[in-house]
Design an enzyme around this catalytic site. Structure first.
Site, PDB file in Angstrom:
ATOM      1  N   ALA A  33       0.854  -1.191   0.000  1.00 27.78           N
ATOM      2  CA  ALA A  33       0.000   0.000   0.000  1.00 27.78           C
ATOM      3  C   ALA A  33       0.893   1.246   0.000  1.00 27.78           C
ATOM      4  O   ALA A  33       2.079   1.163  -0.311  1.00 27.78           O
ATOM      5  CB  ALA A  33      -0.932  -0.011   1.202  1.00 27.78           C
ATOM      6  N   ASN A  34       0.332   2.403   0.325  1.00 24.73           N
ATOM      7  CA  ASN A  34       1.118   3.641   0.386  1.00 24.73           C
ATOM      8  C   ASN A  34       0.523   4.562   1.440  1.00 24.73           C
ATOM      9  O   ASN A  34      -0.474   4.228   2.082  1.00 24.73           O
ATOM     10  CB  ASN A  34       1.177   4.304  -0.993  1.00 24.73           C
ATOM     11  CG  ASN A  34      -0.208   4.663  -1.505  1.00 24.73           C
ATOM     12  OD1 ASN A  34      -0.884   5.503  -0.933  1.00 24.73           O
ATOM     13  ND2 ASN A  34      -0.647   3.991  -2.561  1.00 24.73           N
ATOM     14  N   ARG A  35       1.130   5.729   1.619  1.00 19.50           N
ATOM     15  CA  ARG A  35       0.795   6.616   2.737  1.00 19.50           C
ATOM     16  C   ARG A  35      -0.416   7.506   2.495  1.00 19.50           C
ATOM     17  O   ARG A  35      -0.718   8.371   3.311  1.00 19.50           O
ATOM     18  CB  ARG A  35       1.989   7.520   3.053  1.00 19.50           C
ATOM     19  CG  ARG A  35       3.178   6.785   3.592  1.00 19.50           C
ATOM     20  CD  ARG A  35       4.262   7.778   4.020  1.00 19.50           C
ATOM     21  NE  ARG A  35       5.487   7.090   4.386  1.00 19.50           N
ATOM     22  CZ  ARG A  35       5.668   6.477   5.550  1.00 19.50           C
ATOM     23  NH1 ARG A  35       4.717   6.488   6.466  1.00 19.50           N
ATOM     24  NH2 ARG A  35       6.806   5.851   5.787  1.00 19.50           N
ATOM     25  N   ALA A  99      -4.230   7.409  -4.867  1.00 21.11           N
ATOM     26  CA  ALA A  99      -2.842   6.969  -5.026  1.00 21.11           C
ATOM     27  C   ALA A  99      -2.893   5.460  -5.306  1.00 21.11           C
ATOM     28  O   ALA A  99      -2.776   4.633  -4.407  1.00 21.11           O
ATOM     29  CB  ALA A  99      -2.049   7.264  -3.761  1.00 21.11           C
TER      30      ALA A  99
END
Ligand code: CTP
Ligand code: CA
Length: 220
Positions: A33-35, A99
């Site tokens: 995943a990402n922030r 994102a």
């Protein structure tokens, strides 16, 4: 006299928004995943709904309440997000704020992957996810105004202009994520269009959302 069009300038318009990260499973307990917090996309959904639009918000896994008057579709992976976006068409305006994870694990392990004593970890094979924004630009139901976001850490305008051309969208809202923007409460953005570039320095995300919706109202 009551002038509804002044207060609800997006009345009758369908606005499709993606927000948040996507989450790509590796095995039953792990993911890529990402922030992204989803805050900017949710703020845009709220501002569009306040302006009278019918809003569909396709959201990855985030911890945020659904803005008033917004129809929310929760998804996890990029493939699910792509399907939900296509299901929501047609739309007059689409704003792809998510994102999206660029890659997913080639195969999702059925069982939890175990350590093997003394062995090096097995390499994780990745495949590229579909580009949802570029796909919308080529779609037979392409929204009339198609807006992408871009997260950049350097050469913001140059990279954003390259993305505008490569993805076939109308505007790119480029985020400078070199500081603490990702997941934070403020945003610094470059709005890159065929007509030039506007810079909005360090504003709260709800203010970026209101300005963006105002710019959309002026455009359509
Ligand atoms: N995007 C998308 N689908 C993807 C990747 C990105 O729809 N698989 C959209 C994002 O929602 C955003 C825009 O494309 O609106 C730009 O995303 P970004 O990650 O900045 O661009 P990429 O083309 O993935 O390039 P990079 O290598 O810089 O990550
Ligand atoms: Ca990317």
């Amino acid at each position: 006299a009551f002038a509804p069009d002044q207060h609800r300038p997006l009345h009758g318009k369908h606005v499709l928004i993606t927000a948040g990260p996507t989450r790509e499973p590796i095995d039953p307990v792990r993911y890529i995943a990402n922030r992204s917090s989803g805050r900017q996309g949710f703020a845009i959904a709220a501002a569009a709904a306040e302006a009278g639009a019918q809003v569909t918000l396709v959201a990855g896994p985030v911890h945020l309440p659904t803005p008033a008057g917004v129809m929310r579709v929760d998804v996890e992976t990029a493939l699910e997000m792509e399907a939900a976006v296509h299901d929501a068409l047609p739309s007059d305006i689409a704003i792809m704020v998510a994102a999206v994870a660029d890659w997913r694990a080639d195969a999702r392990a059925e069982q939890k992957i175990k350590k093997q004593k003394g062995d090096a970890p097995a390499p994780l094979a990745l495949v590229e996810n579909p580009d949802i924004l570029a796909g919308l630009a080529r779609h037979e139901k392409r929204p009339g105004l198609l807006i992408g976001f871009a997260a950049e850490t350097e050469k913001i305008e140059e990279h954003a202009r390259a993305k505008l051309a490569k993805k076939g969208c109308d505007w790119i809202v480029a985020n400078d994520v070199s500081g603490d923007v990702m997941g934070g409460s403020d945003n610094s953005v470059h709005i890159v269009t065929a007509n030039g570039t506007e810079i909005w320095e360090r504003l709260p995300k709800p203010e970026v959302a209101r300005r963006l919706v105002q710019k959309i109202i002026e455009e359509i």
